[in-house]
Scaffold this motif. Structure first.
Motif, PDB file in Angstrom:
ATOM      1  N   THR A  37      20.306 -10.299 -24.617  1.00  0.00           N
ATOM      2  CA  THR A  37      20.099 -11.742 -24.658  1.00  0.00           C
ATOM      3  C   THR A  37      18.929 -12.131 -23.771  1.00  0.00           C
ATOM      4  N   GLU A  38      18.608 -13.399 -23.839  1.00  0.00           N
ATOM      5  CA  GLU A  38      17.686 -13.989 -22.870  1.00  0.00           C
ATOM      6  C   GLU A  38      18.380 -13.991 -21.508  1.00  0.00           C
ATOM      7  N   GLY A  39      17.663 -14.330 -20.445  1.00  0.00           N
ATOM      8  CA  GLY A  39      18.277 -14.443 -19.131  1.00  0.00           C
ATOM      9  C   GLY A  39      19.021 -15.761 -18.986  1.00  0.00           C
ATOM     10  N   TYR A  40      20.249 -15.693 -18.484  1.00  0.00           N
ATOM     11  CA  TYR A  40      21.065 -16.891 -18.252  1.00  0.00           C
ATOM     12  C   TYR A  40      21.201 -17.137 -16.758  1.00  0.00           C
ATOM     13  N   VAL A  41      21.355 -18.397 -16.379  1.00  0.00           N
ATOM     14  CA  VAL A  41      21.511 -18.760 -14.976  1.00  0.00           C
ATOM     15  C   VAL A  41      22.845 -18.257 -14.431  1.00  0.00           C
ATOM     16  N   SER A  42      23.899 -18.334 -15.237  1.00  0.00           N
ATOM     17  CA  SER A  42      25.214 -17.928 -14.744  1.00  0.00           C
ATOM     18  C   SER A  42      25.744 -16.724 -15.522  1.00  0.00           C
ATOM     19  N   LYS A  43      26.559 -15.957 -14.839  1.00  0.00           N
ATOM     20  CA  LYS A  43      27.207 -14.795 -15.446  1.00  0.00           C
ATOM     21  C   LYS A  43      28.161 -15.237 -16.558  1.00  0.00           C
ATOM     22  N   ALA A  44      28.759 -16.408 -16.385  1.00  0.00           N
ATOM     23  CA  ALA A  44      29.681 -16.934 -17.396  1.00  0.00           C
ATOM     24  C   ALA A  44      28.963 -17.183 -18.718  1.00  0.00           C
ATOM     25  N   ASP A  45      27.714 -17.616 -18.668  1.00  0.00           N
ATOM     26  CA  ASP A  45      26.955 -17.835 -19.900  1.00  0.00           C
ATOM     27  C   ASP A  45      26.696 -16.514 -20.619  1.00  0.00           C
ATOM     28  N   ALA A  46      26.382 -15.470 -19.870  1.00  0.00           N
ATOM     29  CA  ALA A  46      26.191 -14.150 -20.477  1.00  0.00           C
ATOM     30  C   ALA A  46      27.502 -13.663 -21.092  1.00  0.00           C
ATOM     31  N   ARG A  47      28.599 -13.919 -20.409  1.00  0.00           N
ATOM     32  CA  ARG A  47      29.916 -13.530 -20.944  1.00  0.00           C
ATOM     33  C   ARG A  47      30.223 -14.290 -22.239  1.00  0.00           C
ATOM     34  N   ARG A  48      29.849 -15.564 -22.305  1.00  0.00           N
ATOM     35  CA  ARG A  48      30.069 -16.345 -23.529  1.00  0.00           C
ATOM     36  C   ARG A  48      29.253 -15.772 -24.694  1.00  0.00           C
ATOM     37  N   ALA A  49      28.048 -15.280 -24.418  1.00  0.00           N
ATOM     38  CA  ALA A  49      27.240 -14.649 -25.470  1.00  0.00           C
ATOM     39  C   ALA A  49      27.947 -13.399 -26.003  1.00  0.00           C
ATOM     40  N   ILE A  50      28.539 -12.611 -25.109  1.00  0.00           N
ATOM     41  CA  ILE A  50      29.300 -11.426 -25.529  1.00  0.00           C
ATOM     42  C   ILE A  50      30.511 -11.840 -26.345  1.00  0.00           C
TER      43      ILE A  50
END
Length: 54
Positions: free
Chosen positions: A27-40
Motif C-alpha cells: 500500500t501507500e504509506g499511512y499515518v497510523s498502523k490502524a489504517d494499514a490494518r484496515r487495508a489488510i
C-alpha cells in the motif's frame, strides 16, 4: 499468502507476500498502523485470506 505491516519513511505500509515469501502487493504509506490494518482487512474480505505477521 500472509501480510505484514512495516513502518518506513512514508509511514505504515501493508505488504502482502505469497507462500514462497515473495512480495506481491503493498500500500501507500499511512499515518497510523490502524489504517494499514484496515487495508489488510479489506483485501482479506474481498480476496483470499492470510495471516498477519508483525
Amino acid at each position: 499468502m500472509y501480510f505484514r505491516i512495516r513502518y518506513d519513511a512514508d509511514g505504515y505500509r501493508a505488504l502482502a507476500y505469497a507462500s514462497n515469501h515473495q512480495l506481491i502487493w503493498w500500500t501507500e504509506g499511512y499515518v497510523s498502523k490502524a489504517d494499514a490494518r484496515r487495508a489488510i482487512d479489506l483485501i482479506k474480505r474481498e480476496g483470499p485470506g492470510g495471516d498477519v505477521h508483525q
